[in-house]
Design a protein around this motif. Sequence first.
Motif, PDB file in Angstrom:
ATOM      1  N   ARG A  86       0.865  -1.201   0.000  1.00  0.00           N
ATOM      2  CA  ARG A  86       0.000   0.000   0.000  1.00  0.00           C
ATOM      3  C   ARG A  86       0.888   1.234   0.000  1.00  0.00           C
ATOM      4  O   ARG A  86       1.919   1.283   0.663  1.00  0.00           O
ATOM      5  CB  ARG A  86      -0.881  -0.001   1.250  1.00  0.00           C
ATOM      6  CG  ARG A  86      -1.923  -1.071   1.207  1.00  0.00           C
ATOM      7  CD  ARG A  86      -3.102  -0.699   2.048  1.00  0.00           C
ATOM      8  NE  ARG A  86      -3.567   0.645   1.753  1.00  0.00           N
ATOM      9  CZ  ARG A  86      -4.512   1.260   2.443  1.00  0.00           C
ATOM     10  NH1 ARG A  86      -5.068   0.661   3.474  1.00  0.00           N
ATOM     11  NH2 ARG A  86      -4.898   2.470   2.113  1.00  0.00           N
ATOM     12  N   ASP A  87       0.459   2.239  -0.731  1.00  0.00           N
ATOM     13  CA  ASP A  87       1.320   3.420  -0.875  1.00  0.00           C
ATOM     14  C   ASP A  87       1.665   4.066   0.472  1.00  0.00           C
ATOM     15  O   ASP A  87       2.774   4.547   0.674  1.00  0.00           O
ATOM     16  CB  ASP A  87       0.715   4.433  -1.856  1.00  0.00           C
ATOM     17  CG  ASP A  87      -0.556   5.079  -1.349  1.00  0.00           C
ATOM     18  OD1 ASP A  87      -1.189   4.518  -0.430  1.00  0.00           O
ATOM     19  OD2 ASP A  87      -0.902   6.150  -1.875  1.00  0.00           O
ATOM     20  N   ASP A  88       0.720   4.022   1.393  1.00  0.00           N
ATOM     21  CA  ASP A  88       0.940   4.679   2.691  1.00  0.00           C
ATOM     22  C   ASP A  88       2.069   4.022   3.495  1.00  0.00           C
ATOM     23  O   ASP A  88       2.649   4.632   4.383  1.00  0.00           O
ATOM     24  CB  ASP A  88      -0.348   4.642   3.523  1.00  0.00           C
ATOM     25  CG  ASP A  88      -1.559   4.980   2.683  1.00  0.00           C
ATOM     26  OD1 ASP A  88      -2.029   6.116   2.767  1.00  0.00           O
ATOM     27  OD2 ASP A  88      -1.999   4.109   1.895  1.00  0.00           O
TER      28      ASP A  88
END
Length: 288
Positions: free
Chosen positions: A52-54
């Motif tokens: 996930r990008d986060d």
Amino acid sequence: MSARLRIAVQRGGRLGTKSLELVESAGFRVMRGANDLLYRVENAPIDLLCVRDDDIPTFVEDGVADFGIVGRNVLEERGVGGLTEVMPLGFGRCDMKIAVPAGRAYSGAESLRGLRIATTYPRTLSRFLERAGVEAEIVSMRGAVEVAPRLKLAQAICDLVSTGATLEANGLVAVDTVMRSEAVLIRGARIADAELAHVAESIVQRFRGVAASQGAKYVMMNAPKASLPEISRILPGAGAPTVTPLAGNDDAVAVHAVCQESVFWETLEALRAAGASAILVLPIEKMM
Ligand code: PRT
Ligand code: ZN
């Protein structure tokens, strides 16, 4: 098992495909196996960690990955910490904007004083307000920020905008820019394995080459000598063009230039109006 370098990329989402394309354009052959968390590069000691990008900044900061590809907005929201932005990558472009319901007056950040502003980027917004010396209440949301004004949760929002369609569909108008964003290459304080330093260097150099060639075009034309200043002015982001004589024609020359910005039909029309002929625009595959 010999050491491998890791690049954290978004799994799916808006950046996933483009990130893989970048890696492949840089000449690294990605094997998409059954394991969709880790892709191996078959012709270099590199693995792609698809997450996930986060989570990407954390992975890079903790040394789980050596590099990451993430939106600058994610990096900014997190606070850069031990991370360095190596370079912008030219895709995933968007702006973080303040938007208000259509018809609401706005004359600078001052107009936000005392309002409730909904966002998924509370820290970035808070810094924006601080810089402007404005106090407002930040309503932190996980998503669907654009519906907050209609639900009377907030009088303004701060969100990413690319086409503007979402704002328009919700009767909102962008009135200010908090930051400009695009995908960036980030790296941590050090490469986990010193032996891989040359691989890290090659990733940076090749990505730089791919990013530089994206959107860049090689433009060639014949032109009257007298129009050269005008033609240099028209060519977008070209620097000094290469000018060579034309056999049997003393008044005209061949002009070659690498244009860093998109070359539109309008540009070609302007070039022709300036006297250019036989204009060719070619894609550039690699640049270093
Ligand atoms: O699952 P995961 O957590 O990995 O993904 P995500 O859902 O958090 O992120 P994702 O895939 O939506 O976005 C990844 C990155 O893409 C962002 O961090 C930005 O850097 C970049 N990006 C570029 C965008 C947009 N453009 C964008 N338009 N991210 C989000 N949007 C959203 C925006 O929030 C709004 O809801 O799209 C809507 C507005 O789009 P327009 O076209 O209507 O203006
Ligand atoms: Zn996310």
